[in-house]
Write an enzyme that holds these catalytic residues in place. Sequence first.
Site, PDB file in Angstrom:
ATOM      1  N   HIS A  57       0.707  -1.443   0.561  1.00  0.00           N
ATOM      2  CA  HIS A  57       0.436  -0.208   0.507  1.00  0.00           C
ATOM      3  C   HIS A  57       1.197   1.392  -0.038  1.00  0.00           C
ATOM      4  CE1 HIS A  57      -2.856  -2.900   2.244  1.00  0.00           C
ATOM      5  NE2 HIS A  57      -3.499  -2.677   1.198  1.00  0.00           N
TER       6      HIS A  57
ATOM      7  N   SER B  25      -2.516  -8.378   2.612  1.00  0.00           N
ATOM      8  CA  SER B  25      -2.780  -8.131   3.683  1.00  0.00           C
ATOM      9  C   SER B  25      -3.496  -8.819   4.722  1.00  0.00           C
ATOM     10  CB  SER B  25      -4.307  -7.061   4.438  1.00  0.00           C
ATOM     11  OG  SER B  25      -3.974  -5.600   4.084  1.00  0.00           O
TER      12      SER B  25
ATOM     13  N   LYS C 168     -15.090  -8.109   4.910  1.00  0.00           N
ATOM     14  CA  LYS C 168     -14.485  -8.919   5.431  1.00  0.00           C
ATOM     15  C   LYS C 168     -14.303  -8.965   7.128  1.00  0.00           C
ATOM     16  CE  LYS C 168     -11.542  -7.983   1.272  1.00  0.00           C
ATOM     17  NZ  LYS C 168     -10.067  -7.181   0.893  1.00  0.00           N
TER      18      LYS C 168
ATOM     19  N   ARG D 237      -1.355  -5.775  -8.216  1.00  0.00           N
ATOM     20  CA  ARG D 237      -0.642  -6.912  -8.095  1.00  0.00           C
ATOM     21  C   ARG D 237      -0.436  -7.982  -9.394  1.00  0.00           C
ATOM     22  NH1 ARG D 237      -2.695  -8.040  -2.999  1.00  0.00           N
ATOM     23  NH2 ARG D 237      -4.669  -8.440  -4.156  1.00  0.00           N
TER      24      ARG D 237
HETATM   25  O1  PNS Z   1      -8.811  -3.147   0.273  1.00  0.00           O
HETATM   26  P1  PNS Z   1      -9.595  -3.574  -0.088  1.00  0.00           P
HETATM   27  O2  PNS Z   1     -10.296  -4.368   0.615  1.00  0.00           O
HETATM   28  O3  PNS Z   1      -9.318  -4.466  -0.867  1.00  0.00           O
HETATM   29  O4  PNS Z   1     -10.451  -2.870  -0.946  1.00  0.00           O
HETATM   30  C1  PNS Z   1     -11.888  -2.671  -1.375  1.00  0.00           C
HETATM   31  C2  PNS Z   1     -12.523  -1.408  -1.020  1.00  0.00           C
HETATM   32  C3  PNS Z   1     -12.742  -0.743  -0.317  1.00  0.00           C
HETATM   33  C4  PNS Z   1     -12.016  -0.483  -2.437  1.00  0.00           C
HETATM   34  C5  PNS Z   1     -14.054  -1.801  -2.227  1.00  0.00           C
HETATM   35  O5  PNS Z   1     -14.799  -2.304  -0.904  1.00  0.00           O
HETATM   36  C6  PNS Z   1     -14.718  -0.466  -2.095  1.00  0.00           C
HETATM   37  O6  PNS Z   1     -14.732   0.476  -3.672  1.00  0.00           O
HETATM   38  N1  PNS Z   1     -16.006  -0.248  -1.694  1.00  0.00           N
HETATM   39  C7  PNS Z   1     -16.473   1.029  -1.068  1.00  0.00           C
HETATM   40  C8  PNS Z   1     -18.006   0.619  -1.722  1.00  0.00           C
HETATM   41  C9  PNS Z   1     -18.916   1.054  -3.702  1.00  0.00           C
HETATM   42  O7  PNS Z   1     -18.631   2.047  -4.116  1.00  0.00           O
HETATM   43  N2  PNS Z   1     -19.067   0.349  -4.451  1.00  0.00           N
HETATM   44  C10 PNS Z   1     -19.233   0.272  -5.620  1.00  0.00           C
HETATM   45  C11 PNS Z   1     -18.463   0.290  -6.519  1.00  0.00           C
HETATM   46  S1  PNS Z   1     -17.563  -0.992  -7.417  1.00  0.00           S
END
Ligand code: PNS
Length: 163
Positions: free
Chosen positions: A18, A129, A42, A91
Amino acid sequence: MMKKAIYPGSFDPITNGHIDIIERAARLCDEVVVTLLPNTSKSPVFTVEERMDLIRDVIKKYPNVTVKIFSGLLVDFAAQENAQVIVKGLRAVSDFEYEFQMALMNRKLNQNIETMFLMTQSQNSYLSSSLVKEVARLKGCIKGLVPEVVEKALIKKYQHEKS
Ligand code: PNS
């Protein structure tokens, strides 16, 4: 013109992968807002406050990087922050499909916001993570994968758990 970017994630916890993306985004953009989205499906190991504190500690050396917490649609947060860019790290090919889907959905929701993908450094390509947590839980060495504060926090989290 590239001005303000948001870098979203659950950061449970923040890793060197990150940080690499944050550092590079901070060189490209005037401002980067690390955006902690706590309500993913999660079940987290660190509380939102713990995650925020670790992020704060790690980003304090970058003058144009801040951290905020947000629950809701990411594009709404971007609009609220007047950010034009969502930064994501990629990645491996396995990340691509889901990220592509989210990028297209976000574009459908708001055409004014671009998703920008930065390729990971090869040494971070296996880093996540979840894997770091698993290794820490099983008392393996996580040096070099996370900053020292995070390493300490992980060791503390799992010290009473049997591996
Ligand atoms: O670190 P992560 O858990 O891979 O992050 C995932 C994240 C938070 C980036 C993703 O779940 C997200 O963008 N959530 C926001 C909710 C949202 O806007 N959803 C609709 C768009 S696809």
